[in-house]
Scaffold this active site. Structure first.
Site, PDB file in Angstrom:
ATOM      1  N   CYS A   1       0.828  -1.216   0.127  1.00 46.33           N
ATOM      2  CA  CYS A   1       0.012  -0.037   0.118  1.00 46.33           C
ATOM      3  C   CYS A   1       0.781   1.239  -0.074  1.00 46.33           C
ATOM      4  O   CYS A   1       1.558   1.656   0.962  1.00 46.33           O
ATOM      5  CB  CYS A   1      -0.856   0.022   1.273  1.00 46.33           C
ATOM      6  SG  CYS A   1      -1.704   1.551   1.517  1.00 46.33           S
TER       7      CYS A   1
ATOM      8  N   CYS B   1       0.061   3.869   2.703  1.00 43.86           N
ATOM      9  CA  CYS B   1       0.415   3.319   4.034  1.00 43.86           C
ATOM     10  C   CYS B   1       1.852   3.785   4.325  1.00 43.86           C
ATOM     11  O   CYS B   1       2.107   4.112   5.452  1.00 43.86           O
ATOM     12  CB  CYS B   1       0.491   1.949   4.035  1.00 43.86           C
ATOM     13  SG  CYS B   1      -1.286   1.139   4.040  1.00 43.86           S
TER      14      CYS B   1
END
Length: 333
Positions: free
Chosen positions: A91, A94
């Site tokens: 991600c 993230c």
């Protein structure tokens, strides 16, 4: 609005942790027993440090938790509020948000604990926190979960969220402090300083803190001009450009304009920005990809450029990006 941090009274609690709480409350012999019915959403009675304002020593303020060890978070949350970061290795957002969460957790010096949950290996927690996209950030206070926000936010907004969580915790009698056992001091007995950011990154970071997105955009573009392979600058530029486009606009305004002009490319680009900011990645991709075959010239190029920007923001390894990139190439060529 975009991902504006909620006020303490508005922190949403639409999270069901009852099954995980129930597992934590059962004696070890009953853990995982089939057919058990969740019965409570409170922190375990008699948990260590369960008295309001109690203190505790941990190896670190940032802990990794799993479906099986989440009861540790429930116990901790009776002493200090626990921020929950649901993330994944692939991600992109993230990788931008997690360092901010970790840095702020350290700055608050034991008033909060950060619990990191790998979404790929902990499906029960993903489901319990209703993490339809990541990063998803929540909190647990006194055994009670609170949803916070979805997607990456700049540090200033994340700091606001931390402050609101602390206010909510204090109102609920959770105001302890966690000490770190064996923290490694620097050479002078102080904690080691973090490695400084490159100059243009730092300038962009400082500008974002002040809400000066135009300057941040300029700094990231300068960094990219000096090093076209600076992926952190590319991702930073995509993120701050999104924030700049959404600044001063409300969700109602954006969605109303798009509903009134379904074939207007700029209106649909704005809604896609809104979707991305709220973590609705597939909705944003689908909206723009559906338009690509229907327009030509400058409008098609605008859609292509925006989608490529989103790909940088989300991360090239994200399966949603892989699928969308393939679909975009098919539509263009």
């Amino acid at each position: 609005m975009t991902n504006v941090p909620p006020t303490p009274s508005g922190l949403r609690g639409a999270v069901d942790l009852s099954s995980l709480v129930d597992r934590a409350n059962r004696p070890p012999a009953q853990q995982g027993a089939p057919g058990a019915v969740p019965t409570t959403g409170a922190a375990p009675a008699g948990a260590p440090g369960s008295e309001a304002g109690g203190d505790l020593t941990l190896p670190s303020l940032v802990i990794d938790v799993t479906d099986q060890t989440f009861q540790d978070v429930l116990q901790l949350s009776s002493i200090v509020p626990v921020i929950v970061d649901i993330w994944a290795e692939w991600c992109g957002p993230c990788k931008q948000l997690s360092p901010i969460l970790e840095q702020l957790t350290e700055e608050y010096a034991g008033r909060v604990v950060l619990a990191k949950v790998d979404a790929d290996t902990n499906p029960q927690l993903v489901q319990a926190f209703q993490a339809q996209s990541i990063p998803t950030v929540a909190a647990v206070i006194g055994g009670r979960p609170l949803g916070l926000f979805v997607g990456a936010l700049p540090e200033a907004q994340v700091r606001d969220v931390f402050e609101q969580v602390l206010q909510a915790a204090e109102q609920n009698g959770v105001a302890g402090r966690v000490a770190v056992d064996g923290a490694a001091p620097g050479p002078d007995g102080a904690e080691a300083e973090p490695e400084p950011l490159p100059p243009h990154h730092q300038a962009a970071y400082d500008a974002i803190e002040q809400g000066d997105y135009a300057t941040a955009i300029h700094e990231y573009k300068t960094a990219i001009a000096q090093d076209p392979h600076d992926q952190m600058a590319v991702a930073g530029l995509a993120q701050v450009s999104l924030l700049d486009r959404l600044q001063g606009r409300t969700a109602d305004e954006i969605r109303s304009a798009a509903g009134d002009a379904p074939t207007d490319v700029q209106a649909q680009l704005a809604v896609a920005d809104l979707d991305i900011s709220g973590g609705h990645v597939e909705d944003a991709f689908g909206r723009l990809l559906d338009m690509v075959p229907t327009v030509f010239g400058a409008d098609r190029e605008a859609l292509r450029v925006r989608l490529v920007e989103y790909f940088e923001l989300i991360g090239s390894e994200d399966p949603r990006v892989v699928a969308a990139r393939r679909r975009l190439a098919s539509a263009l060529y």
